[in-house]
Write a protein that holds these residues in place. Structure first.
Motif, PDB file in Angstrom:
ATOM      1  N   ARG A  69      28.743  56.025   5.058  1.00 60.53           N
ATOM      2  CA  ARG A  69      30.795  56.093   4.978  1.00 60.53           C
ATOM      3  C   ARG A  69      31.253  55.646   6.522  1.00 60.53           C
ATOM      4  O   ARG A  69      31.787  54.840   7.329  1.00 60.53           O
ATOM      5  N   GLY A  70      30.350  56.807   7.633  1.00 65.25           N
ATOM      6  CA  GLY A  70      30.689  56.313   9.730  1.00 65.25           C
ATOM      7  C   GLY A  70      30.270  55.019   9.551  1.00 65.25           C
ATOM      8  O   GLY A  70      30.567  54.995  10.783  1.00 65.25           O
ATOM      9  N   ASN A  71      29.222  54.643   8.946  1.00 67.79           N
ATOM     10  CA  ASN A  71      28.147  53.628   9.553  1.00 67.79           C
ATOM     11  C   ASN A  71      28.485  52.581   8.571  1.00 67.79           C
ATOM     12  O   ASN A  71      28.383  51.477   9.951  1.00 67.79           O
ATOM     13  N   PHE A  72      29.272  52.008   7.992  1.00 66.84           N
ATOM     14  CA  PHE A  72      29.296  50.917   7.491  1.00 66.84           C
ATOM     15  C   PHE A  72      30.845  50.675   7.215  1.00 66.84           C
ATOM     16  O   PHE A  72      31.575  51.988   6.072  1.00 66.84           O
ATOM     17  N   PRO A  73      30.889  49.840   7.129  1.00 65.32           N
ATOM     18  CA  PRO A  73      33.314  49.534   7.018  1.00 65.32           C
ATOM     19  C   PRO A  73      33.516  49.343   5.504  1.00 65.32           C
ATOM     20  O   PRO A  73      34.025  49.383   4.934  1.00 65.32           O
ATOM     21  N   PHE A  74      32.390  48.875   4.454  1.00 69.03           N
ATOM     22  CA  PHE A  74      32.656  48.515   3.256  1.00 69.03           C
ATOM     23  C   PHE A  74      31.583  49.581   2.013  1.00 69.03           C
ATOM     24  O   PHE A  74      29.924  49.795   2.352  1.00 69.03           O
ATOM     25  N   GLU A  75      32.135  49.765   1.503  1.00 70.64           N
ATOM     26  CA  GLU A  75      31.736  50.180   0.320  1.00 70.64           C
ATOM     27  C   GLU A  75      31.861  50.035  -1.018  1.00 70.64           C
ATOM     28  O   GLU A  75      32.931  50.011  -1.621  1.00 70.64           O
ATOM     29  N   LYS A  76      30.723  50.310  -1.483  1.00 78.59           N
ATOM     30  CA  LYS A  76      31.700  49.979  -4.092  1.00 78.59           C
ATOM     31  C   LYS A  76      30.552  50.990  -4.133  1.00 78.59           C
ATOM     32  O   LYS A  76      29.277  51.383  -4.243  1.00 78.59           O
ATOM     33  N   ALA A  77      30.999  51.327  -5.462  1.00 81.03           N
ATOM     34  CA  ALA A  77      30.196  52.504  -6.149  1.00 81.03           C
ATOM     35  C   ALA A  77      30.149  52.107  -7.545  1.00 81.03           C
ATOM     36  O   ALA A  77      31.581  50.975  -7.598  1.00 81.03           O
ATOM     37  N   LYS A  78      29.012  52.586  -8.929  1.00 79.59           N
ATOM     38  CA  LYS A  78      28.395  52.004  -9.394  1.00 79.59           C
ATOM     39  C   LYS A  78      28.967  53.140 -10.470  1.00 79.59           C
ATOM     40  O   LYS A  78      27.516  53.459 -10.552  1.00 79.59           O
ATOM     41  N   GLY A  79      30.029  53.424 -11.632  1.00 84.40           N
ATOM     42  CA  GLY A  79      29.733  54.840 -11.545  1.00 84.40           C
ATOM     43  C   GLY A  79      29.449  56.042 -11.248  1.00 84.40           C
ATOM     44  O   GLY A  79      29.930  56.201 -10.039  1.00 84.40           O
ATOM     45  N   ASP A  80      28.582  57.101 -11.093  1.00 82.29           N
ATOM     46  CA  ASP A  80      28.554  58.077 -10.938  1.00 82.29           C
ATOM     47  C   ASP A  80      27.069  57.847 -10.070  1.00 82.29           C
ATOM     48  O   ASP A  80      26.196  59.069  -9.696  1.00 82.29           O
ATOM     49  N   LYS A  81      26.117  56.571  -9.596  1.00 85.17           N
ATOM     50  CA  LYS A  81      24.944  57.052 -10.029  1.00 85.17           C
ATOM     51  C   LYS A  81      24.324  55.730  -8.401  1.00 85.17           C
ATOM     52  O   LYS A  81      23.278  56.123  -7.740  1.00 85.17           O
ATOM     53  N   TYR A  82      25.431  55.098  -8.632  1.00 86.21           N
ATOM     54  CA  TYR A  82      24.721  53.836  -7.429  1.00 86.21           C
ATOM     55  C   TYR A  82      26.061  54.144  -6.421  1.00 86.21           C
ATOM     56  O   TYR A  82      27.065  53.886  -6.565  1.00 86.21           O
ATOM     57  N   TRP A  83      25.351  53.624  -5.441  1.00 83.68           N
ATOM     58  CA  TRP A  83      26.611  53.879  -4.034  1.00 83.68           C
ATOM     59  C   TRP A  83      26.049  52.095  -3.371  1.00 83.68           C
ATOM     60  O   TRP A  83      24.467  52.064  -2.966  1.00 83.68           O
ATOM     61  N   ALA A  84      26.860  51.207  -3.393  1.00 81.12           N
ATOM     62  CA  ALA A  84      26.880  50.485  -2.063  1.00 81.12           C
ATOM     63  C   ALA A  84      27.260  50.216  -0.800  1.00 81.12           C
ATOM     64  O   ALA A  84      28.191  50.520  -0.593  1.00 81.12           O
TER      65      ALA A  84
END
Length: 92
Positions: free
Chosen positions: A48-63
């Motif tokens: 989160r400190g290194n990338f401006p964009f985030e998307k999660a799917k459920g509580d298993k995946y983060w991009a």
């Protein structure tokens, strides 16, 4: 047992396309779920400190991604976004 997987590819980690394991940069196993959760929280905070964009799917995946990090696809003839994916993989 829990694994935390870090992969980097031109698609989000939840797609798990054929051969997705070739994109794994780090795979860490934990016997205790609470230790895995602590590691996951630190890794997510770092990303989160290194990338401006985030998307999660459920509580298993983060991009995570930045528009500055792309690669050119010859067969598509266009630029593709590079994603840094984190996967929470609970093993039996």
């Amino acid at each position: 047992m829990v694994e935390i997987i870090y992969m980097k590819a031109d698609y989000e980690p939840w797609w798990e396309f054929e051969g997705w394991e070739e994109h794994i940069l780090e795979r860490i196993s934990f016997n205790e779920e609470n230790e895995a959760q602590e590691y996951l929280n630190k890794k997510l905070e770092e990303f989160r400190g290194n990338f401006p964009f985030e998307k999660a799917k459920g509580d298993k995946y983060w991009a995570f991604w930045s528009v500055k990090e792309q690669c050119f696809c010859d067969s598509c003839d266009e630029d593709l976004q590079i994603y840094h994916g984190i996967i929470w993989n609970k093993l039996r």
